[in-house]
Design a protein around this motif. Structure first.
Motif, short mmCIF file in Angstrom:
data_model
loop_
_atom_site.label_atom_id
_atom_site.label_comp_id
_atom_site.label_asym_id
_atom_site.label_seq_id
_atom_site.Cartn_x
_atom_site.Cartn_y
_atom_site.Cartn_z
N ASP A 157 -3.36 22.54 5.16
CA ASP A 157 -2.96 23.56 4.46
C ASP A 157 -1.52 23.86 4.07
N MET A 158 -0.88 22.49 4.12
CA MET A 158 0.39 22.18 3.78
C MET A 158 0.53 22.55 2.50
N ARG A 159 1.94 22.74 2.08
CA ARG A 159 2.07 22.97 0.50
C ARG A 159 3.89 22.49 0.67
N LEU A 160 4.29 22.02 1.32
CA LEU A 160 5.92 21.88 1.36
C LEU A 160 6.41 20.85 0.19
N GLY A 161 5.72 19.89 0.08
CA GLY A 161 6.25 18.79 -0.49
C GLY A 161 7.06 17.79 0.37
N GLU A 162 8.25 17.15 -0.23
CA GLU A 162 8.97 16.19 0.50
C GLU A 162 8.43 15.15 1.16
N GLY A 163 7.18 14.79 0.88
CA GLY A 163 6.40 13.61 1.34
C GLY A 163 6.03 14.26 2.71
N SER A 164 5.93 15.37 3.06
CA SER A 164 5.45 15.94 4.58
C SER A 164 4.24 15.76 5.04
N GLY A 165 3.19 15.88 4.15
CA GLY A 165 1.94 15.72 4.43
C GLY A 165 1.70 14.10 4.66
N ALA A 166 2.10 13.20 3.66
CA ALA A 166 1.95 11.83 3.69
C ALA A 166 2.40 11.34 5.00
N ALA A 167 3.56 11.75 5.54
CA ALA A 167 4.16 11.39 6.75
C ALA A 167 3.27 11.80 7.79
N VAL A 168 2.89 12.93 7.78
CA VAL A 168 2.00 13.17 9.05
C VAL A 168 0.96 12.22 9.10
N ALA A 169 0.22 11.77 7.96
CA ALA A 169 -0.88 10.82 8.00
C ALA A 169 -0.70 9.42 8.47
N VAL A 170 0.73 9.22 8.30
CA VAL A 170 0.95 7.78 8.55
C VAL A 170 0.68 7.61 10.35
N SER A 171 0.67 8.77 11.14
CA SER A 171 0.03 8.51 12.46
C SER A 171 -1.28 7.96 12.47
N ILE A 172 -2.13 8.40 11.44
CA ILE A 172 -3.39 8.16 11.75
C ILE A 172 -3.58 6.48 11.26
N VAL A 173 -2.66 5.99 10.06
CA VAL A 173 -2.74 4.65 9.95
C VAL A 173 -2.33 3.63 11.11
N PRO A 215 0.68 -1.20 -0.12
CA PRO A 215 0.11 0.07 -0.12
C PRO A 215 0.89 1.39 0.09
N VAL A 216 0.49 2.42 -0.65
CA VAL A 216 1.08 3.50 -0.74
C VAL A 216 0.39 4.70 -0.21
N MET A 217 1.14 5.62 0.41
CA MET A 217 0.46 6.91 1.17
C MET A 217 0.86 8.01 0.15
N LEU A 218 0.09 8.76 -0.61
CA LEU A 218 0.44 9.87 -1.47
C LEU A 218 0.52 10.95 -0.82
N ASP A 219 1.41 11.91 -1.33
CA ASP A 219 1.80 13.24 -0.84
C ASP A 219 0.88 14.37 -1.35
N GLY A 220 1.49 15.30 -1.79
CA GLY A 220 0.69 16.42 -2.37
C GLY A 220 0.52 16.46 -3.87
N PHE A 221 0.58 17.76 -4.51
CA PHE A 221 -0.21 17.98 -5.88
C PHE A 221 0.87 17.22 -6.65
#
Length: 338
Positions: A300-316, A247-253
């Motif tokens: 409202d994140m827009r950094l890239g780097e996989g940053s938003g996806a990494a934060v969401a891993v805590s929910i998983v 399974p894959v966690m996607l980041d931003g745009f």
């Protein structure tokens, strides 16, 4: 490792997409029904657990081996003033990643993820895609293969992210060619462009679409003509993950735009993906809607780097902790609903 030897190899891989394990999903759902809570009371945490169960083939899925991979590449289109930062920043940020000083280093550590950085020929930017294809066939195939190479069979979850000055312009062009619409629908401020900068960016995307209007619209041609090495690598990684049922966690745009040409050709390619967040880049919400993915977070994140996806891993991790750690009604000797 998945091989990308020819342009047709991408289309072949998209034609044969493995499904999740229905037996594992059924067994996980049966466990959910026995846990000490009202049915459905944990909302999306329950569906996340079932999603992981299906792709891991395990009724009690785990997240013991999670990996975040940040792909980096440089873009020739930056010569048109489409970024608020110079192209040199790509290599400088890669060094920052390697020294542990970036946001993704902290967020990956917090999420319990191994972090890998894959820099792709930073001294050799892609071609200016308003005049020619961004990559040759060989360059695009190599980038796809380098992406696929990061996917080990034993991974429980893959997080993908990117770094590449100018890559939000490439992302907008990929989305416009894959799904249509006015380039204004897909172009945003990226790293912080003002109105004049965004107007230049729109004009660049418009020129690129005209330049490549007569080219085939298959996933490979769209990627190599308008993408970047890091973008093609993300596509290769996500496709390889599907074939290994990771399974894959996607980041931003930008990370999602890497899949736009693949989704246009094979919509089911995102079935093994979770959308970690919806970024502040305007085109991202539109793109996720086309993918049929509901983001876990809106910060409202827009950094890239996989940053938003990494934060969401805590929910998983929360979803899996509840699914595997809770007692059943019988174990806890709790009366069921009448």
């Amino acid at each position: 490792m998945m091989r990308f030897d020819t342009a047709e190899s991408l289309s072949a891989a998209l034609r044969d997409l493995p499904p999740p394990d229905p037996a594992a999903i059924e067994a996980a759902a049966a466990r959910q029904a026995e846990l000490t809570k009202p049915a459905g009371s944990l909302g999306r945490l329950e569906t996340i657990a079932l999603f992981l169960a299906g792709w891991q083939g395990n009724p009690r899925p785990a997240l013991d081996k999670g990996r975040a991979v940040i792909f980096a590449g440089n873009h020739g289109v930056t010569q048109h003033g489409v970024s608020a930062f110079p192209a040199d920043v790509t290599a400088q940020m890669v060094a920052n990643f390697e020294n542990g000083g970036a946001a993704i280093n902290q967020l990956a550590r917090h999420a319990g993820l191994e972090l890998r950085i894959v820099a792709l020929d930073l001294d050799r930017p892609t071609a200016d895609f308003t005049r020619a294809s961004a990559m040759t066939e060989a360059e695009c195939l190599d980038a796809l293969a380098q992406g696929a190479a990061v996917v080990d069979p034993g991974l429980d979850l893959l997080v993908v992210g990117e770094m590449g000055i100018g890559n939000s312009t490439s992302a907008a062009a990929l989305c416009a060619r894959s799904f249509g619409g006015d380039p204004r629908d897909w172009v945003g401020p990226g790293t912080g462009l003002d109105a004049d900068g965004q107007a230049r960016k729109i004009a660049v995307v418009e020129r690129a679409l005209v330049t490549h209007a007569g080219a085939p619209h298959d996933a490979f041609e769209t990627l190599r003509r308008l993408g970047g090495r890091e973008i093609a690598a993300i596509a290769g990684a996500v496709l390889a993950a599907r074939h290994r049922r990771v399974p894959v966690m996607l980041d931003g745009f930008i990370a999602c735009a890497a899949l736009a040409p693949l989704v246009a050709q094979a919509p089911g390619i995102v079935d093994h993906c979770l959308a970690g967040h919806c970024s502040a880049e305007p085109g991202h919400a539109r793109l996720l809607e086309r993918f049929g993915l509901d983001p876990l977070l809106r910060l409202d994140m827009r950094l890239g780097e996989g940053s938003g996806a990494a934060v969401a891993v805590s929910i998983v991790r929360a979803a899996l902790a509840a699914h595997s750690g809770m007692a059943t009604f019988a174990e806890a000797q709790v009366a069921r609903r009448l």
